[in-house]
Design a protein around this motif. Sequence first.
Motif, PDB file in Angstrom:
ATOM      1  N   UNK A 214       0.795  -1.219   0.000  1.00  0.00           N
ATOM      2  CA  UNK A 214       0.000   0.000   0.000  1.00  0.00           C
ATOM      3  C   UNK A 214       0.830   1.271   0.000  1.00  0.00           C
ATOM      4  N   UNK A 215       2.120   1.152   0.323  1.00  0.00           N
ATOM      5  CA  UNK A 215       2.955   2.342   0.441  1.00  0.00           C
ATOM      6  C   UNK A 215       3.106   3.085  -0.885  1.00  0.00           C
ATOM      7  N   UNK A 216       3.197   2.340  -1.972  1.00  0.00           N
ATOM      8  CA  UNK A 216       3.389   3.023  -3.261  1.00  0.00           C
ATOM      9  C   UNK A 216       2.094   3.727  -3.705  1.00  0.00           C
ATOM     10  N   UNK A 217       0.930   3.194  -3.294  1.00  0.00           N
ATOM     11  CA  UNK A 217      -0.338   3.874  -3.591  1.00  0.00           C
ATOM     12  C   UNK A 217      -0.444   5.153  -2.764  1.00  0.00           C
ATOM     13  N   UNK A 218      -0.025   5.075  -1.497  1.00  0.00           N
ATOM     14  CA  UNK A 218       0.028   6.267  -0.658  1.00  0.00           C
ATOM     15  C   UNK A 218       0.969   7.302  -1.258  1.00  0.00           C
ATOM     16  N   UNK A 219       2.132   6.846  -1.735  1.00  0.00           N
ATOM     17  CA  UNK A 219       3.103   7.746  -2.360  1.00  0.00           C
ATOM     18  C   UNK A 219       2.530   8.393  -3.616  1.00  0.00           C
ATOM     19  N   UNK A 220       1.713   7.645  -4.359  1.00  0.00           N
ATOM     20  CA  UNK A 220       1.070   8.199  -5.554  1.00  0.00           C
ATOM     21  C   UNK A 220       0.133   9.345  -5.182  1.00  0.00           C
ATOM     22  N   UNK A 221      -0.638   9.157  -4.112  1.00  0.00           N
ATOM     23  CA  UNK A 221      -1.549  10.214  -3.654  1.00  0.00           C
ATOM     24  C   UNK A 221      -0.767  11.472  -3.281  1.00  0.00           C
ATOM     25  N   UNK A 222       0.346  11.291  -2.573  1.00  0.00           N
ATOM     26  CA  UNK A 222       1.172  12.427  -2.159  1.00  0.00           C
ATOM     27  C   UNK A 222       1.767  13.142  -3.368  1.00  0.00           C
ATOM     28  N   UNK A 223       2.248  12.368  -4.339  1.00  0.00           N
ATOM     29  CA  UNK A 223       2.864  12.956  -5.536  1.00  0.00           C
ATOM     30  C   UNK A 223       1.853  13.771  -6.336  1.00  0.00           C
ATOM     31  N   UNK A 224       0.625  13.278  -6.416  1.00  0.00           N
ATOM     32  CA  UNK A 224      -0.417  14.008  -7.150  1.00  0.00           C
ATOM     33  C   UNK A 224      -0.710  15.345  -6.476  1.00  0.00           C
ATOM     34  N   UNK A 225      -0.769  15.344  -5.138  1.00  0.00           N
ATOM     35  CA  UNK A 225      -1.050  16.578  -4.404  1.00  0.00           C
ATOM     36  C   UNK A 225       0.113  17.561  -4.496  1.00  0.00           C
ATOM     37  N   UNK A 226       1.345  17.043  -4.530  1.00  0.00           N
ATOM     38  CA  UNK A 226       2.518  17.913  -4.636  1.00  0.00           C
ATOM     39  C   UNK A 226       2.640  18.505  -6.038  1.00  0.00           C
ATOM     40  N   UNK A 227       2.355  17.659  -7.056  1.00  0.00           N
ATOM     41  CA  UNK A 227       2.362  18.100  -8.467  1.00  0.00           C
ATOM     42  C   UNK A 227       3.678  18.730  -8.880  1.00  0.00           C
ATOM     43  N   UNK A 228       4.787  18.224  -8.338  1.00  0.00           N
ATOM     44  CA  UNK A 228       6.090  18.802  -8.646  1.00  0.00           C
ATOM     45  C   UNK A 228       7.169  17.737  -8.418  1.00  0.00           C
ATOM     46  N   UNK A 229       7.989  17.482  -9.438  1.00  0.00           N
ATOM     47  CA  UNK A 229       8.978  16.406  -9.325  1.00  0.00           C
ATOM     48  C   UNK A 229      10.041  16.706  -8.280  1.00  0.00           C
ATOM     49  N   UNK A 230      10.385  17.992  -8.125  1.00  0.00           N
ATOM     50  CA  UNK A 230      11.420  18.358  -7.164  1.00  0.00           C
ATOM     51  C   UNK A 230      10.924  18.136  -5.725  1.00  0.00           C
ATOM     52  N   UNK A 231       9.681  18.510  -5.459  1.00  0.00           N
ATOM     53  CA  UNK A 231       9.092  18.279  -4.144  1.00  0.00           C
ATOM     54  C   UNK A 231       8.911  16.779  -3.884  1.00  0.00           C
ATOM     55  N   UNK A 232       8.566  16.048  -4.926  1.00  0.00           N
ATOM     56  CA  UNK A 232       8.432  14.594  -4.790  1.00  0.00           C
ATOM     57  C   UNK A 232       9.772  13.952  -4.447  1.00  0.00           C
ATOM     58  N   UNK A 233      10.830  14.440  -5.073  1.00  0.00           N
ATOM     59  CA  UNK A 233      12.176  13.915  -4.802  1.00  0.00           C
ATOM     60  C   UNK A 233      12.563  14.159  -3.348  1.00  0.00           C
ATOM     61  N   UNK A 234      12.283  15.368  -2.864  1.00  0.00           N
ATOM     62  CA  UNK A 234      12.587  15.687  -1.474  1.00  0.00           C
ATOM     63  C   UNK A 234      11.743  14.848  -0.516  1.00  0.00           C
ATOM     64  N   UNK A 235      10.517  14.551  -0.897  1.00  0.00           N
ATOM     65  CA  UNK A 235       9.641  13.754  -0.036  1.00  0.00           C
ATOM     66  C   UNK A 235      10.176  12.344   0.143  1.00  0.00           C
ATOM     67  N   UNK A 236      10.576  11.696  -0.932  1.00  0.00           N
ATOM     68  CA  UNK A 236      11.094  10.329  -0.806  1.00  0.00           C
ATOM     69  C   UNK A 236      12.423  10.316  -0.073  1.00  0.00           C
ATOM     70  N   UNK A 237      13.230  11.361  -0.266  1.00  0.00           N
ATOM     71  CA  UNK A 237      14.501  11.455   0.453  1.00  0.00           C
ATOM     72  C   UNK A 237      14.260  11.593   1.956  1.00  0.00           C
ATOM     73  N   UNK A 238      13.381  12.519   2.349  1.00  0.00           N
ATOM     74  CA  UNK A 238      13.113  12.748   3.766  1.00  0.00           C
ATOM     75  C   UNK A 238      12.424  11.554   4.419  1.00  0.00           C
ATOM     76  N   UNK A 239      11.515  10.919   3.685  1.00  0.00           N
ATOM     77  CA  UNK A 239      10.811   9.753   4.226  1.00  0.00           C
ATOM     78  C   UNK A 239      11.800   8.629   4.525  1.00  0.00           C
ATOM     79  N   UNK A 240      12.713   8.391   3.598  1.00  0.00           N
ATOM     80  CA  UNK A 240      13.724   7.353   3.821  1.00  0.00           C
ATOM     81  C   UNK A 240      14.675   7.731   4.952  1.00  0.00           C
ATOM     82  N   UNK A 241      15.016   9.023   5.023  1.00  0.00           N
ATOM     83  CA  UNK A 241      15.900   9.483   6.096  1.00  0.00           C
ATOM     84  C   UNK A 241      15.242   9.294   7.460  1.00  0.00           C
TER      85      UNK A 241
END
Length: 287
Positions: A214-241
């Motif tokens: 389910x995590x990748x579906x959750x990530x899809x929802x977040x990416x759609x709301x962010x609507x920006x590849x740079x913000x999406x990149x920072x999100x996956x970086x911070x989440x992993x950190x």
Amino acid sequence: MSEIDYLNIMVLATMFILGAVLGSFACCQAWRWRYLVHKNKSLGQWSVCLHCGKQIHWYDNIPIISWLVLGGKCRYCREKIGIADFLSEISMGVAFLMLSWAHLIPVIDNWDVLARDPQQLGLQLASFILTLIMLVVLVILAVYDAKWGELPLVLLLLAVNIGVVILVLKLISTRLDGGGAIPELLNAALGALILAGTCFLIYKVSHERLMGGGDWILALALALALADWWLALWTIFLANLLGDLIALPGAMKKGNHVVHFGPFLVSAFVIVLVLGNALPLLLKGIM
């Protein structure tokens, strides 16, 4: 202080209280969902202690304050209520406050200018309100994942749908500003590929030890709301950190190597939403 400063303080205080109330609601709904789906049992209309079954009165159900006054225990049976309730109230209150500071206060400060274009103003406010609604759904998911290691599909799909609506509002806003919707749509698609794609890859490679289905579906929802590849990149970086710093050491110590990643995705999403809008404002003030 000026009148606008007092107004901003009142708005931020109100949003913190609203966030704390909705944080309590989100945690309660996670428990209700669990009982309904796995025990086929309803907890009823009012909040009750899960140990003794007594109804929790309104004065014992005040977000943050009641938990502290009662020491995190039921007034009647003295069993522990659980820190998840307290943390969800605090975290949601802080999230609402910070999101309002980053997104709502600039609108209030520039109301006279923005009011000249009511369509853009309406789109900004609608996007902000939908983001707060989405955050309530996300906190229910985060609490559920943290406690039981699952992400209910119905709530995931609800989050995805809200993310789609937020994306559409942003595309309309771009068009009204004279920009191209296609580049923005490609930007959002790239963000979804980075955020959801990375989570899906980790889910497959780790065989669900580091991420669930389910995590990748959750990530899809977040990416759609962010609507920006740079913000999406920072999100996956911070989440992993955050996951590496907080959850992974404990999981490895216990020897199960299982990390419930949903709460870290939601936390990173909020951080990026706040900093993505606030940092440019802060840098502009410094320079």
